[in-house]
Design an enzyme around this catalytic site. Structure first.
Site: not given
Length: 749
Positions: A274-277
């Protein structure tokens, strides 16, 4: 301390820069992936449930104190290993343009800063892209990172996207081929590179809540094609899913993207992080195809730790799916060599001097000479009194902001904290210590080269009028998490350029920008240079181009519009219409709110006709077209021969008809006769020639560019019939248009 360096010498770099697209590809054989996956399965079979869970979520070190017994290097990510099974500890760094250290969380740690990815794209050279990737990969390994969050190939759909400078332009063939070469360069160091952000992360305004809307055919023929090509050529160990939604589902919960396209159609063996957040659920995300929750502290909850364990124990997420998540994670590490080649136990010192040459070469290859009326450039030997104006050119060159920010070797002569905006917490307006003024003074010892910052307009115009020549440096800072409001140069720089040009007919404008800008002064300024964000040796690169030591060879990877109204959307969607609640949701990816859940739509009405294709479709003349770029020499294409049948090729002689050595980029554009569709870039090659030298070149059209995607097939379909082939200097050049007939064919998705 031990020195490490990129395994490239100057001769090899030049050979790579001149290599064809086909030579730049380095596809790992299927047997290598199969062997890596078999090894990964054998390891996973020995794991406990807790050990498996421990590998599918990662820490965000700045917020994870006390959560690991291993050293937490301040950086993007950290995943503990399993010593009893030989599973290595993973440390992740942001890395689009070098090993990032945004707000100097690692005090004193510097790295080599490449020019912006748009500059690399402007080289049209897979060799330049690979050399840059190999360099930053070597530095990452020396700093004990074994996963780099590099490989951005999102297409430029809007000219004001704050992250355009991190990506590789508007064309899927160019972005895919150069993205793949960059990834292969990173991974030549036996570490993992990602490819990102999958997919349609095309604006920063409301990026964590917007819903990107597009039909499947158009998506397959544009952004997804760029990813497909980059994955084929680069074989990245990981794919990073994006923040935004696509057609109603979050990218990191999007089964169509992660499972149907990536893992089924493309047979991708690695893992999706995932991307962060960007994670919003446990079961939906896992079942859709997400394999790793990155930077878990930035999510609303840690979805892939205890909640995923409970889901597996309850049977709502099958154990087979968890096993597949871990197998893919390990496959990425094994296939790239990160498993068998551990990073050093202690940090090593990169060969920064050698790496600076890689950065400078990339900048020189990517700087674009947009205009050169009367051959004002290179600087004439008769110019003895030159005034340099603005852009902090006495101190350094501008860099873009956000997660890609590199603390470059030599320091930051200018660094301005931000108090507002989406990037305020992790970005600063930062310059690299490479002064164009000092570089020009060194290159022109017989001339008087002085500087004015341009703030006193009267003093500036008086100095410009008294000089033999004026060089105005203009800047536009762009950053992750914020889009620019318009395409004008900020802080009244357009007025400054106009005022200087009004009193000095020999005015040169040098632009350091994150993408296209409008130029209301263009008719008054005889020479314009687009330097992008030119990296830590940008001053030297600009001076070499201006003085003719290096012949400019960059070509625009992105269309420059005359005005914002020419673009498919005349301003960033949502920029002035988001509610306070939506802005809060967008600023905090982990926010739980109705605004975050509902988001807002962005309709990509241009479909697959991105960039120059949109301009052709709408019969609009841009300020400067995709592929445009001038040289201090001239090139001709002679004796073209086009062939059809099973594939489409065009062979021709490229001749340097001028007096100096230079590089040209012949471009092949294709459209089916009578289809009414805009022509598409189907092939290109960078060719370096001495004066008078001729070389026979053959361009072979990428079949998926020639084809249309057929969702009913499903797959790529080349229709039988006649095709128009333009052998061109840019996307609008139709001086040489040939015909060829192709047989019907189909290809898998």
């Amino acid at each position: 301390m031990h020195k490490v360096k990129v395994a490239l010498v100057a001769g090899t770099m030049l050979a790579l820069a001149a290599s064809s697209i086909g030579e730049a590809r380095e596809k790992a054989p299927a047997s290598r992936s199969n062997a890596a996956r078999a090894k990964a399965r054998a390891i996973v079979a020995k794991m406990t449930l807790d050990e498996k869970i421990g590998l599918v979520h990662g820490l965000f070190p700045p917020m994870a104190a006390g959560k690991s017994t291993s050293e937490l290097i301040p950086s993007a990510g950290h995943i503990d290993g399993i010593p009893r099974l030989g599973v290595p500890l993973v440390r992740e760094s942001d890395a689009s343009l070098g090993v990032a250290n945004q707000v100097e969380q690692r005090r004193g740690d510097v790295a080599t800063a490449l020019p912006s990815s748009l500059a690399t794209a402007a080289s049209f050279s897979p060799g330049i892209a690979r050399a840059g990737g190999a360099m930053i990969g070597a530095e990452a390994r020396a700093k004990r990172f074994n996963v780099l969050l590099a490989g951005g190939v999102n297409l430029t759909r809007d000219p004001w996207n704050g992250r355009n400078f991190e990506y590789l332009g508007e064309d899927p063939l160019l972005a895919g081929r150069l993205g793949g070469a960059h990834i292969a360069g990173v991974q030549s160091n036996n570490i993992v590179s990602t490819v990102k952000h999958f997919a349609l992360n095309s604006q920063e305004t409301g990026r964590t809540i917007l819903d990107a809307r597009i039909d499947e055919k158009s998506l397959r023929m544009s952004d997804l094609l760029a990813f497909e090509l980059a994955i084929e050529d680069g074989r990245p160990g990981s794919v990073m899913c994006a923040y935004n939604k696509i057609n109603g589902d979050w990218a990191c919960e999007n089964r169509f993207l992660m499972t149907d396209v990536l893992k089924r159609d493309w047979n991708y063996p690695g893992f999706v992080m995932s991307d962060w957040g960007a994670v919003h659920s446990t079961e939906k995300a896992a079942l859709a195809g997400l394999d790793n929750e990155s930077g878990q502290e930035l999510d609303k909850a840690i979805y892939f730790a205890e909640p995923l364990k409970a889901a597996v124990e309850a049977g709502t997420v099958p154990m087979a799916r968890l096993d597949d998540m871990v197998v893919r994670y390990l496959t990425g590490l094994i296939e790239t060599g990160a498993w068998d080649h551990p990073v050093p136990a202690a940090a090593e010192t990169p060969d920064y001097a050698a790496h600076a040459q890689v950065a400078q070469r990339a900048a020189e290859a990517g700087i674009v000479l947009l205009k050169n009326e009367g051959n004002l450039l290179p600087l004439a030997a008769t110019a003895k009194n030159i005034v340099v104006i603005g852009g902090a050119a006495d101190l350094g060159v501008l860099s873009g902001g956000g997660s890609s920010q590199v603390r470059s070797v030599g320091g930051a002569p200018i660094e301005i904290p931000l108090s507002t905006g989406g990037s305020a917490s992790f970005a600063r307006i930062t310059y690299h210590a490479s002064s164009p003024l000092k570089a020009l003074q060194a290159a022109l010892p017989g001339a008087r080269v002085t500087f004015l910052d341009g703030r006193n307009l009267n003093a500036t115009t008086e100095a410009a009028k008294a000089a033999d020549m004026a060089i105005v440096f203009a800047t536009q800072w762009t950053t992750e998490a914020d889009d620019v409001h318009d395409l004008r140069l900020p802080n009244h720089q357009d007025a400054l350029i106009s005022a200087v040009a009004a009193v000095q007919p020999k005015t040169v404008a040098v632009l350091e920008t994150g993408g296209p800008v409008t130029m209301p002064w263009l008719d008054k300024v005889p020479a314009v240079l687009e330097a992008w964000y030119p990296g830590q040796r940008g001053g030297e690169a600009i001076a070499n181009i201006l003085t003719g030591k290096v012949n400019p060879s960059g070509r625009l990877p992105i269309t420059f519009p005359v005005a914002e109204a020419q673009a498919p959307r005349p301003f960033p969607v949502g920029l002035d219409t988001l509610t306070a609640e939506q802005r809060q949701a967008a600023a905090d990816p982990g926010a739980a709110s109705k605004a975050a859940a509902e988001g807002f739509p962005v309709d990509y009405v241009e479909g697959a006709d991105v960039g120059y294709r949109w301009y052709e479709k709408k019969a609009q003349k841009p300020l400067f077209p995709f592929g445009h770029g001038l040289s201090y020499t001239s090139f001709q294409y002679r004796n073209p021969v086009v062939k059809g049948g099973a594939k489409l090729t065009v062979s021709f002689d490229v001749v340097n008809t001028g007096a100096v050595a230079g590089a040209d980029v012949p471009q092949m554009y294709v459209a089916r006769d009578g289809s009414g569709a805009p022509m598409r870039l189907a092939g290109f090659q960078r060719v370096e020639l001495k004066p008078g030298e001729s070389r026979r070149v053959t361009l072979t059209a990428e079949p998926r560019v020639v084809a249309d995607y057929d969702t009913a097939l499903p797959g790529w379909r080349v229709a039988a019939g006649r095709y128009k082939v333009a052998l061109a200097h840019d996307a609008t050049d139709r001086a040489v248009v040939l015909d060829a007939t192709l047989r019907a064919s189909t290809m898998k998705p």
